[in-house]
Write a protein that holds these residues in place. Structure first.
Motif, PDB file in Angstrom:
ATOM      1  N   GLU A 163       1.092  -1.488  -0.111  1.00 42.22           N
ATOM      2  CA  GLU A 163      -0.197   0.146  -0.181  1.00 42.22           C
ATOM      3  C   GLU A 163       0.774   1.360   0.195  1.00 42.22           C
ATOM      4  O   GLU A 163       1.740   1.692   0.822  1.00 42.22           O
ATOM      5  CB  GLU A 163      -1.387   0.180   0.898  1.00 42.22           C
ATOM      6  CG  GLU A 163      -1.957   1.274   1.338  1.00 42.22           C
ATOM      7  CD  GLU A 163      -2.405   1.388   3.079  1.00 42.22           C
ATOM      8  OE1 GLU A 163      -3.795   2.925   3.118  1.00 42.22           O
ATOM      9  OE2 GLU A 163      -2.187   0.631   4.289  1.00 42.22           O
ATOM     10  N   LEU A 164       0.881   1.304  -0.688  1.00 46.29           N
ATOM     11  CA  LEU A 164       1.376   3.405  -1.449  1.00 46.29           C
ATOM     12  C   LEU A 164       0.552   4.656  -0.217  1.00 46.29           C
ATOM     13  O   LEU A 164      -0.255   4.944  -0.189  1.00 46.29           O
ATOM     14  CB  LEU A 164       1.622   4.099  -2.483  1.00 46.29           C
ATOM     15  CG  LEU A 164       2.580   3.155  -3.217  1.00 46.29           C
ATOM     16  CD1 LEU A 164       2.284   3.699  -4.725  1.00 46.29           C
ATOM     17  CD2 LEU A 164       3.784   3.073  -2.952  1.00 46.29           C
ATOM     18  N   VAL A 165       1.532   4.963   0.448  1.00 42.25           N
ATOM     19  CA  VAL A 165       0.827   6.427   1.052  1.00 42.25           C
ATOM     20  C   VAL A 165       1.455   7.856   0.731  1.00 42.25           C
ATOM     21  O   VAL A 165       2.456   7.689  -0.147  1.00 42.25           O
ATOM     22  CB  VAL A 165       0.838   6.553   2.313  1.00 42.25           C
ATOM     23  CG1 VAL A 165      -0.314   5.697   2.611  1.00 42.25           C
ATOM     24  CG2 VAL A 165       2.135   6.087   2.898  1.00 42.25           C
ATOM     25  N   ILE A 166       0.927   8.800   0.861  1.00 37.70           N
ATOM     26  CA  ILE A 166       1.667  10.705   1.062  1.00 37.70           C
ATOM     27  C   ILE A 166       2.691  10.541   2.381  1.00 37.70           C
ATOM     28  O   ILE A 166       2.190  10.395   2.612  1.00 37.70           O
ATOM     29  CB  ILE A 166       0.908  11.469   1.134  1.00 37.70           C
ATOM     30  CG1 ILE A 166      -0.227  11.352  -0.950  1.00 37.70           C
ATOM     31  CG2 ILE A 166       1.418  13.027   0.937  1.00 37.70           C
ATOM     32  CD1 ILE A 166       0.987  11.760  -2.100  1.00 37.70           C
ATOM     33  N   VAL A 167       3.734  10.936   1.975  1.00 43.19           N
ATOM     34  CA  VAL A 167       4.040  11.112   3.391  1.00 43.19           C
ATOM     35  C   VAL A 167       5.257  12.393   3.765  1.00 43.19           C
ATOM     36  O   VAL A 167       5.324  12.928   2.010  1.00 43.19           O
ATOM     37  CB  VAL A 167       5.919  10.616   2.647  1.00 43.19           C
ATOM     38  CG1 VAL A 167       6.577  10.157   4.793  1.00 43.19           C
ATOM     39  CG2 VAL A 167       5.333   8.250   2.844  1.00 43.19           C
ATOM     40  N   THR A 168       4.327  13.119   4.479  1.00 42.85           N
ATOM     41  CA  THR A 168       4.741  14.958   4.581  1.00 42.85           C
ATOM     42  C   THR A 168       5.484  14.513   6.073  1.00 42.85           C
ATOM     43  O   THR A 168       5.106  14.089   7.008  1.00 42.85           O
ATOM     44  CB  THR A 168       3.341  15.696   4.099  1.00 42.85           C
ATOM     45  OG1 THR A 168       2.642  15.183   5.505  1.00 42.85           O
ATOM     46  CG2 THR A 168       2.401  15.171   3.414  1.00 42.85           C
ATOM     47  N   SER A 169       5.977  16.205   6.488  1.00 41.90           N
ATOM     48  CA  SER A 169       6.176  16.428   7.503  1.00 41.90           C
ATOM     49  C   SER A 169       5.129  16.434   8.776  1.00 41.90           C
ATOM     50  O   SER A 169       4.454  16.348   7.977  1.00 41.90           O
ATOM     51  CB  SER A 169       6.865  17.673   7.043  1.00 41.90           C
ATOM     52  OG  SER A 169       6.139  19.039   7.298  1.00 41.90           O
ATOM     53  N   LEU A 170       5.493  16.469   9.961  1.00 41.61           N
ATOM     54  CA  LEU A 170       4.167  16.442  11.066  1.00 41.61           C
ATOM     55  C   LEU A 170       3.314  17.458  10.689  1.00 41.61           C
ATOM     56  O   LEU A 170       2.677  17.733  11.013  1.00 41.61           O
ATOM     57  CB  LEU A 170       4.559  16.432  11.914  1.00 41.61           C
ATOM     58  CG  LEU A 170       5.666  15.296  12.678  1.00 41.61           C
ATOM     59  CD1 LEU A 170       6.272  15.384  13.692  1.00 41.61           C
ATOM     60  CD2 LEU A 170       4.756  14.005  12.071  1.00 41.61           C
ATOM     61  N   GLU A 171       4.302  18.800   9.601  1.00 43.20           N
ATOM     62  CA  GLU A 171       3.440  20.781   9.865  1.00 43.20           C
ATOM     63  C   GLU A 171       2.588  20.188   8.902  1.00 43.20           C
ATOM     64  O   GLU A 171       1.056  21.033   8.832  1.00 43.20           O
ATOM     65  CB  GLU A 171       4.892  21.508   9.978  1.00 43.20           C
ATOM     66  CG  GLU A 171       5.272  21.857  10.667  1.00 43.20           C
ATOM     67  CD  GLU A 171       6.823  21.219  11.440  1.00 43.20           C
ATOM     68  OE1 GLU A 171       6.374  20.341  10.241  1.00 43.20           O
ATOM     69  OE2 GLU A 171       6.709  20.858  12.212  1.00 43.20           O
ATOM     70  N   GLU A 172       2.543  19.592   7.937  1.00 45.98           N
ATOM     71  CA  GLU A 172       1.429  18.827   7.169  1.00 45.98           C
ATOM     72  C   GLU A 172      -0.225  18.700   8.166  1.00 45.98           C
ATOM     73  O   GLU A 172      -0.127  17.624   8.651  1.00 45.98           O
ATOM     74  CB  GLU A 172       1.816  18.129   6.319  1.00 45.98           C
ATOM     75  CG  GLU A 172       0.411  17.778   4.912  1.00 45.98           C
ATOM     76  CD  GLU A 172       0.972  19.464   4.625  1.00 45.98           C
ATOM     77  OE1 GLU A 172      -0.104  20.733   3.906  1.00 45.98           O
ATOM     78  OE2 GLU A 172       2.349  20.267   4.283  1.00 45.98           O
TER      79      GLU A 172
END
Length: 288
Positions: A163-172
């Motif tokens: 399963e692919l997911v969008i990965v962002t910084s904690l601030e998103e």
């Protein structure tokens, strides 16, 4: 026509130069020229287009190189088979994308070497399209790539689904907030990466066509950039949770049609295989 003629032909095709081919084949240019001329006379076809700057394959040359590579591969495998002992040995070069190299390769190497300690197993990472091309051109024995693969020359064994997911910084805050940014940046591998393709497909489907692409060549670099808030990426959820769970990252789920991705082991069909490759294939064919 002999095996050395075929190897000289391949060398000229790869390097685009009679001079360079002579160097790598440890011979003189006049011999290379003579052997290519003999091949062309025997085949009754021109194999190369010659200019003052470059030597390139003709249509006939492109057709013939596939046979040349198959012949040299079969002879090499025959030699290995004749010399084989009770112990399975030799060399295997396996291709995979960067995330597989980091995430799965150590386990694959460990499991295989426990059973076949005399096989030298090497991994090479690249984009999906390049890995497929290298298997087709006998540069790799097999490769782990996203599937399905549409080629009549390749066999494929399903390995797993991720399963692919969008990965962002904690601030998103959310994907919707992310997509509304005027200065959206994505942190990705080069063109040909299936993860990058999925991310760009998702953005386009949501009407986002203006964004900056920051291209890196390592998973560690991508994670560092994303954690620093320099952009977002898309990666397997299992990879993020298992290896980067302690980092300052946030993940967002995607729709099923974009998020699910299958991985298969591919290799050439209808050609002799070394005992080492047969053993490698068998290990995964019986596990999946």
């Amino acid at each position: 026509m002999n095996l050395n003629d075929l190897k000289i032909f391949e060398a000229v095709a790869v390097h685009g130069s009679f001079t360079k081919a002579a160097e790598v084949m440890f011979t003189v240019q006049s011999n290379v020229t003579a052997r290519i001329k003999t091949l062309e006379e025997e085949l009754e076809a021109q194999l190369f287009t010659r200019t003052s700057r470059k030597v390139s394959l003709t249509t006939s040359g492109h057709a013939f190189i596939q046979y040349a590579r198959k012949i040299t591969h079969i002879i090499d495998e025959a030699k290995k088979e004749i010399k084989k002992s009770d112990q399975i040995g030799g060399n295997l070069c396996i291709g995979c994308i960067e995330t597989t190299l980091v995430f799965k390769a150590p386990g694959i190497l460990s499991d295989f070497m426990k059973v076949y300690p005399h096989v030298a197993l090497e991994f090479k990472s690249d984009t999906r399209d390049k890995l497929i091309d290298d298997v087709l051109n006998y540069k790799l024995d097999a490769a782990f790539v996203s599937s399905p693969i549409h080629s009549s020359q390749l066999e494929q064994i399903h390995i797993k689904q991720d399963e692919l997911v969008i990965v962002t910084s904690l601030e998103e805050k959310s994907i919707n907030h992310l997509l509304k940014k005027d200065n959206l940046s994505i942190v990705v591998f080069e063109q040909g990466c299936v993860y990058r393709s999925r991310l760009e497909t998702m953005l386009n489907s949501r009407g986002v066509i203006q964004y900056k692409s920051m291209v890196l060549n390592s998973i560690e670099g991508i994670i560092n950039f994303v954690e620093a808030g320099l952009g977002v990426t898309i990666l397997p959820l299992e990879l993020v949770e298992q290896y980067y769970g302690g980092r300052k990252l946030k993940t967002f789920k995607l729709s099923k049609e974009i998020s699910m991705i299958s991985t298969s082991l591919i290799y050439l069909k209808n050609i002799p295989k070394s005992q080492a490759l047969e053993s490698f294939i068998h290990m995964y064919a019986t596990e999946n």
